[in-house]
Enzyme design. Structure first.
Site, mmCIF file in Angstrom:
data_model
loop_
_atom_site.group_PDB
_atom_site.id
_atom_site.type_symbol
_atom_site.label_atom_id
_atom_site.label_comp_id
_atom_site.label_asym_id
_atom_site.label_seq_id
_atom_site.Cartn_x
_atom_site.Cartn_y
_atom_site.Cartn_z
ATOM 1 N N GLY A 110 0.824 -1.208 0.000
ATOM 2 C CA GLY A 110 0.000 0.000 0.000
ATOM 3 C C GLY A 110 0.860 1.261 0.000
ATOM 4 O O GLY A 110 0.589 2.234 -0.694
ATOM 5 N N ARG A 129 7.305 1.768 1.054
ATOM 6 C CA ARG A 129 7.573 0.324 1.174
ATOM 7 C C ARG A 129 7.998 -0.242 -0.177
ATOM 8 O O ARG A 129 8.826 -1.147 -0.254
ATOM 9 C CB ARG A 129 6.329 -0.425 1.645
ATOM 10 C CG ARG A 129 6.009 -0.215 3.076
ATOM 11 C CD ARG A 129 6.930 -1.055 3.933
ATOM 12 N NE ARG A 129 6.533 -0.916 5.314
ATOM 13 C CZ ARG A 129 7.207 -1.375 6.340
ATOM 14 N NH1 ARG A 129 8.326 -2.008 6.165
ATOM 15 N NH2 ARG A 129 6.780 -1.216 7.561
ATOM 16 N N ARG A 185 2.104 11.193 -8.577
ATOM 17 C CA ARG A 185 1.419 11.322 -7.277
ATOM 18 C C ARG A 185 2.217 10.743 -6.118
ATOM 19 O O ARG A 185 1.661 10.404 -5.070
ATOM 20 C CB ARG A 185 0.046 10.636 -7.306
ATOM 21 C CG ARG A 185 -0.948 11.366 -8.171
ATOM 22 C CD ARG A 185 -2.241 10.606 -8.287
ATOM 23 N NE ARG A 185 -3.148 11.337 -9.150
ATOM 24 C CZ ARG A 185 -4.234 11.976 -8.717
ATOM 25 N NH1 ARG A 185 -4.573 11.928 -7.456
ATOM 26 N NH2 ARG A 185 -4.989 12.624 -9.563
ATOM 27 N N ARG A 189 -0.358 -8.618 -3.421
ATOM 28 C CA ARG A 189 -0.372 -7.540 -2.436
ATOM 29 C C ARG A 189 0.437 -7.970 -1.219
ATOM 30 O O ARG A 189 0.308 -9.115 -0.750
ATOM 31 C CB ARG A 189 -1.816 -7.227 -2.032
ATOM 32 C CG ARG A 189 -1.945 -6.419 -0.776
ATOM 33 C CD ARG A 189 -3.300 -5.797 -0.578
ATOM 34 N NE ARG A 189 -3.555 -5.481 0.809
ATOM 35 C CZ ARG A 189 -2.927 -4.562 1.534
ATOM 36 N NH1 ARG A 189 -1.963 -3.837 0.991
ATOM 37 N NH2 ARG A 189 -3.240 -4.355 2.804
ATOM 38 N N SER A 206 -0.294 -5.013 5.631
ATOM 39 C CA SER A 206 -0.476 -5.313 7.048
ATOM 40 C C SER A 206 -1.970 -5.455 7.329
ATOM 41 O O SER A 206 -2.812 -5.051 6.513
ATOM 42 C CB SER A 206 0.130 -4.210 7.912
ATOM 43 O OG SER A 206 -0.513 -2.996 7.620
ATOM 44 N N ASP A 209 -1.568 -5.120 14.086
ATOM 45 C CA ASP A 209 -2.297 -4.741 15.301
ATOM 46 C C ASP A 209 -3.359 -5.794 15.589
ATOM 47 O O ASP A 209 -3.792 -6.509 14.685
ATOM 48 C CB ASP A 209 -2.926 -3.349 15.159
ATOM 49 C CG ASP A 209 -3.772 -3.199 13.916
ATOM 50 O OD1 ASP A 209 -3.184 -3.080 12.814
ATOM 51 O OD2 ASP A 209 -5.005 -3.230 14.019
ATOM 52 N N ARG A 265 7.623 -4.240 12.623
ATOM 53 C CA ARG A 265 6.890 -4.260 11.347
ATOM 54 C C ARG A 265 7.863 -4.452 10.191
ATOM 55 O O ARG A 265 7.610 -5.216 9.277
ATOM 56 C CB ARG A 265 6.090 -2.970 11.158
ATOM 57 C CG ARG A 265 4.778 -2.977 11.904
ATOM 58 C CD ARG A 265 3.814 -1.953 11.355
ATOM 59 N NE ARG A 265 4.260 -0.600 11.560
ATOM 60 C CZ ARG A 265 4.090 0.085 12.692
ATOM 61 N NH1 ARG A 265 3.493 -0.470 13.724
ATOM 62 N NH2 ARG A 265 4.515 1.324 12.791
HETATM 63 N N1 ADE Z 1 -4.413 -2.632 8.300
HETATM 64 C C1 ADE Z 1 -3.665 -2.858 9.398
HETATM 65 N N2 ADE Z 1 -4.416 -2.808 10.507
HETATM 66 C C2 ADE Z 1 -5.677 -2.531 10.094
HETATM 67 C C3 ADE Z 1 -6.894 -2.331 10.742
HETATM 68 N N3 ADE Z 1 -6.965 -2.425 12.068
HETATM 69 N N4 ADE Z 1 -7.988 -2.038 10.014
HETATM 70 C C4 ADE Z 1 -7.899 -1.947 8.685
HETATM 71 N N5 ADE Z 1 -6.780 -2.123 7.996
HETATM 72 C C5 ADE Z 1 -5.667 -2.412 8.696
#
Ligand code: ADE
Length: 235
Positions: free
Chosen positions: A20, A24, A43, A87, A90, A205, A218
């Site tokens: 994304g 990265r 962009r 893709r 995270s 997370d 990460r």
């Molecule tokens: N990418 C990483 N953590 C996320 C989350 N909590 N919600 C949506 N996309 C995420």
């Protein structure tokens, strides 16, 4: 160039990794690819082509969310002839079966995005799925590297900050492992235009426990996932 990518014809490989974050993409190109060159800065959504084990691979930032990822997937396939899109991103874990830093391969992607409802006139709940060959290869590659991959369905959400966390619990009851924001678009567009797609994610997370990874963690786990993605792309 296409509308959103500044590459000349032939500058993008048939195999493309899609993080994304454009920085990265730069990090992947500089860390892993031989002879990487930048083909687009439009962009700030950077794209690079280089070689992995002697095979041409590109890395293209996709931005965040389904509308942005849809643009890049569409143009990579239709304007530049990309055939394999992986893709690398995270996700937030929805289940205690997952821990921080685990790697997830998304077999299918539910979504609350309206894009597929529009595609099918609200008559069909289309099921966006990974390419089976890529999915199988990624699991085999990870096994060879001694890395466990959790294969299962995920949610591609439109909103990062949700007003309905209760829906995450319901989805977890139905086996959905994690939430991110792009996979349903990638799978749908690849299917529509006869390309192969896979989404690999690391858990950044944990929605259930509130834990988060540090930036250093990460980077390290992102690297393991990128190596699985690169090996999968060239197999
Ligand atoms: N990418 C990483 N953590 C996320 C989350 N909590 N919600 C949506 N996309 C995420």
């Amino acid at each position: 160039m296409s509308t959103h990518i500044g590459a000349k014809p032939g500058e993008i490989a048939e195999r493309v990794l899609m993080p994304g974050d454009p920085l990265r993409a730069k990090w992947i190109a500089e860390t892993y690819l031989e002879d990487a060159t930048c083909y687009s800065t439009v962009r700030g959504m950077l794209g690079f082509t280089g070689r992995w084990n002697g095979v041409e691979v590109s890395v293209q930032g996709s931005g965040m969310g389904i509308p942005s990822a849809s643009i890049y997937a569409h143009e990579l396939i239709n304007e530049y002839g990309a055939k394999t899109l992986i893709r690398v991103g995270s996700c937030g874990a929805l289940t205690e079966d997952l821990q921080l830093r685990d790697v997830v391969a998304a077999i299918g992607s539910s979504t609350d995005s309206n894009m597929n409802r529009m595609r099918f006139d609200g008559l069909i709940d289309y099921a966006p799925v990974a390419d089976f060959g890529l999915l199988r290869t990624s699991v085999e590659v990870a096994e060879r590297r001694g890395i466990t991959v959790h294969v299962g369905p995920i949610l591609a959400a439109d909103a990062f900050y949700t007003d309905r966390p209760d829906l995450y619990d319901t989805l977890a009851d139905y086996g959905v492992l994690a939430v991110e924001m792009e996979s349903a678009a990638l799978y749908t567009i690849a299917a529509r235009f006869k390309a192969r797609a896979l989404t690999l994610l690391t858990v950044s997370d944990h929605i259930k426990t509130g834990e988060k990874t540090t930036a250093q963690e990460r980077e390290q786990t992102f690297g393991q996932m990128v190596e699985i993605a690169l090996d999968t792309a060239v197999t």
